[in-house]
Structure formats: C-alpha cells, structure tokens
Design an enzyme around this catalytic site. Structure first.
Site, mmCIF file in Angstrom:
data_model
loop_
_atom_site.group_PDB
_atom_site.id
_atom_site.type_symbol
_atom_site.label_atom_id
_atom_site.label_comp_id
_atom_site.label_asym_id
_atom_site.label_seq_id
_atom_site.Cartn_x
_atom_site.Cartn_y
_atom_site.Cartn_z
ATOM 1 N N ASN A 181 -10.128 0.121 0.078
ATOM 2 C CA ASN A 181 -8.665 0.149 0.059
ATOM 3 C C ASN A 181 -8.162 -0.405 -1.274
ATOM 4 O O ASN A 181 -8.342 -1.593 -1.550
ATOM 5 C CB ASN A 181 -8.159 -0.707 1.234
ATOM 6 C CG ASN A 181 -6.653 -0.776 1.320
ATOM 7 O OD1 ASN A 181 -5.940 -0.416 0.391
ATOM 8 N ND2 ASN A 181 -6.160 -1.267 2.452
ATOM 9 N N HIS A 201 -3.460 7.295 2.548
ATOM 10 C CA HIS A 201 -3.903 5.989 2.057
ATOM 11 C C HIS A 201 -5.303 5.730 2.604
ATOM 12 O O HIS A 201 -5.554 5.898 3.802
ATOM 13 C CB HIS A 201 -2.913 4.926 2.540
ATOM 14 C CG HIS A 201 -3.339 3.522 2.240
ATOM 15 N ND1 HIS A 201 -3.874 3.164 1.030
ATOM 16 C CD2 HIS A 201 -3.324 2.396 3.001
ATOM 17 C CE1 HIS A 201 -4.162 1.876 1.052
ATOM 18 N NE2 HIS A 201 -3.841 1.391 2.244
ATOM 19 N N CYS A 211 0.817 -1.231 0.000
ATOM 20 C CA CYS A 211 0.000 0.000 0.000
ATOM 21 C C CYS A 211 0.843 1.271 0.000
ATOM 22 O O CYS A 211 0.356 2.335 -0.352
ATOM 23 C CB CYS A 211 -0.931 0.004 1.199
ATOM 24 S SG CYS A 211 -2.028 -1.412 1.228
#
Ligand code: UT7
Length: 343
Positions: free
Chosen positions: A298, A268, A116
C-alpha cells in the site's frame, strides 16, 4: 481564457519506485510474522523503500518527469502542480513547492491531504482548474514515503506499506473530456480507525462539549512514538470493502456506464482481499481489476497512479477504454473517477 468551460485530456502518466526491495522474508526477521500470513491476508509479497538520500519530493520529481516525457512536453509548460501526500518532508513548504523548484517551472503549487484517496481528490481538483478555464496544463502527483512513518515494531501495520510516486499530466481540450464522472466523499467521525499524530495536536484529552475539542476526544492519548501510522485494521477493512463497491457503482452510474461496460478498474492497492471482495459484490470479474499490490504493498496516494502507469505499460488500457480509478483510506475518505482512456 477565464470562464471558458473545457474538457480534460490525460496527456501523460509516469511513476517512480525506489530500488530497495523489502520482502516478506525480510519482515519475518524483523517482527513475529510469516510470508504465509502476509500473503493470505493481504496478497503482498514485497514492497519498495526509499534510500537514505531519497524523499517524497525526489520521487515526485522522477514520476513527474516520466509523465511529462510521456506527454512529449517539458516542465516549462506546467501551470499548476498538485501533490497528494501525507508524507511531506516538511510541514511546510509543501512537496509541490519543492517539486516546482526541482522541475524549474513557473507554476502555482500546493499539496492536497486526503490520505490514500489523495490522488483521486487531486485529479478531481486539478480538472476543475482546467474545466473552469483558469489553467490549461496541470501536473497531478501522488507521492509517499510511508516507510518513514511506519512503526517497524508493529506487525499489524509494518507489513502493509511501501514507498513510491506516480503522476499524470492533464491538458485542456476543446473536444470531449476524458474525465466522465467524479465521486468523492469523507467521514471524519472515527479518526482513530486510521491516523498519525501531529505536533499540532493538543495534549489534553479531557471531555469537551459538542463543537469544542471533539476530534481530540475521539482519539486515544498520543503514544510515546507519535509520528507513525496507527490503524484499526478490521474497521478499515469493513469500511473499504463497502465503499469500494459503492464508489464504483456511483461513478459508473454518473457516467451512464453499465458495470459490464467497464474495461478496467484501477483500485487503491491496499489489500488483495478487499479487491476480491469488490469483484464478487459488483459481479465484475477479477481480471478487469488491475493488481500490483503483490509488488508494492500500500503506497497510499501513490498507489493508483503507479498502478495506472503499469496498466498502460502492460497494454491493459487501450484508446477508448472505459476505466474507473477508485481509492479509499484515512479520514476516512474515498473517491472514484470514470475516465474514457484517450485516443
Ligand atoms: O490504505 C488504507 C486502507 N488500509 C486498509 O485497507 C487496510 C485494511 N485492513 C486490512 O487489510 C486487514 O485488516 C489487515 C491485513 C490489516 C489485517 O487482516 P485481518 O484479517 O483483518 O487480521 P486481524 O487484524 O483480524 O488479525 C488476525 C490475527 C490477530 O491475532 P489473534 O488476535 O487472532 O490472535 C493478529 O494479532 O492476526 C494477527 N496478526 C498477525 N499475524 C502475523 C496481525 N498482523 C499480523 C502479522 N503477522 N503481520
């Protein structure tokens, strides 16, 4: 031009998200969950999933073309492509190579693997090539098809993830750099917190001495369905809330910015509660964080460039604004960038 130190200009940005929407109501029909649980624990309402004929590289191509168009340029100008992804079509060739072919440009190309945090690492890496005078024009992409590595029977993970891609186009400038500070980090001591198995993993899980087979022993035996995301949500949550705060503080300090001078933080998009917690700890109001986790969930390395592109489209970023991009995830890895938004 090798050896000439130059600044980095953010010349273009773009995104692509697939059309297919998976809502919390859809998930209620798939696993034992509820819209109420997903919304209160994560903030996510829906996410996008690729169609059967879409892939990480097809989404990366669409996002890249949008970024190049926004920059008023075309693929022939690109000298280097870096694609951050953990969901390549193939172990090799890289998504970046497929993208190079799809764009029809003569560019060096490689993938970058930092989960990520991948897009933050990739912008930091691409910027080095510009600052060192090796290249003048670099395309940086974050693209993921997490739906293809999701265990759709595991309610603790399948409600969280989605697909998409985002890109930025970086150019050299002799003026002041838009990139003011970078802070990256990693801690690989607990791989079982967030991981996916690979075919290259040894099957043996016997005890090893220090320095040999250490990682193998840190992970549980590979489950029958190995190629899916496994996560210890509570541990990752604990890590994320801490590191998000530290990353913003560190990069702001390096850029010599006070926290209250930051116009926008683009974090994020893993979980609304993680962002809310960071807002409280930092004392930075929530309205100075960009949020679109409710729409996409996500999307790993694609999360920050998608959010950045939407923030610009919504007028949240104006020329001269101070912006922090920040991400955390598998590895564990983390990273933050301080950018002065281009004039
Ligand atoms: O991009 C990389 C980073 N990833 C992240 O940042 C994720 C970080 N972690 C999180 O966001 C949160 O830990 C989750 C959203 C994954 C989970 O939230 P939580 O508040 O930490 O829940 P939990 O794991 O502590 O589970 C609480 C309860 C459990 O039931 P019991 O043991 O209390 O009976 C779970 O079994 O919620 C249950 N549960 C669910 N219930 C309904 C777990 N998933 C679900 C679900 N629907 N989807």
């Amino acid at each position: 031009m090798a050896g000439v130190r130059r600044g980095v200009r953010i010349a273009g940005w773009g995104k692509y998200v697939p059309q297919r929407v998976l809502t919390n109501a859809d998930l209620e029909r798939m696993v034992d969950t509820s819209d109420e649980w997903i919304t209160t624990r994560t903030g996510i309402k829906e996410r996008r999933l690729v169609a059967d004929d879409e892939s990480t590289s097809s989404m990366a191509t669409a996002a890249s073309l949008a970024a190049l168009k926004q920059a008023g340029t075309d693929p022939s100008q690109v000298q280097l492509i870096i694609c951050a992804t953990i969901t390549p079509e193939y172990q090799f060739p890289s998504v970046a190579c497929l993208l190079q072919s799809a764009l029809g440009c003569q560019a060096a190309a490689f993938d970058l693997h930092a989960a990520c945090s991948g897009f933050i690492y990739a912008v930091a890496t691409g910027s080095q090539f510009i600052e060192n005078g090796i290249y003048e024009r670099v395309l940086v992409v974050g693209a993921e098809t997490l739906s293809r590595i999701t265990d759709w029977t595991d309610r603790s993970t399948c409600v969280l993830f989605g697909d998409g891609a985002g890109a930025v186009y970086l150019e050299a400038t002799t003026g002041e750099s838009d990139l003011r500070a970078t802070w990256l980090g990693a801690d690989g001591s607990n791989p079982s917190y967030l991981y996916m198995d690979s075919q290259a993993r040894p099957s043996a899980t016997t005890e090893g001495t220090a320095g040999e087979s250490t990682c193998v022993n840190l992970l549980p035996p590979a489950p029958p369905q190995a190629n899916v995301i496994r996560m210890d949500g509570r541990e990752v949550f604990r890590f994320s809330t801490r590191i998000l705060v530290e990353a913003v503080q560190r990069v702001a300090e390096q850029a010599a910015w006070k926290l209250d001078e930051i116009d926008l933080i683009v974090p994020h998009q893993a979980n609304y509660r993680i962002i809310l917690s960071a807002s409280n700890y930092l004392g930075v109001p929530l309205d100075r964080f960009y949020l679109n986790v409710q729409r996409y969930g996500n999307t790993s390395a694609a999360s920050v460039p998608i959010a950045l592109t939407e923030a610009v489209a919504e007028g949240r970023l104006q020329p001269g604004h101070k912006v922090v991009l920040v991400a955390f995830g598998g590895g564990l890895t983390w990273g933050a960038l301080a950018l002065q938004w281009p004039r």
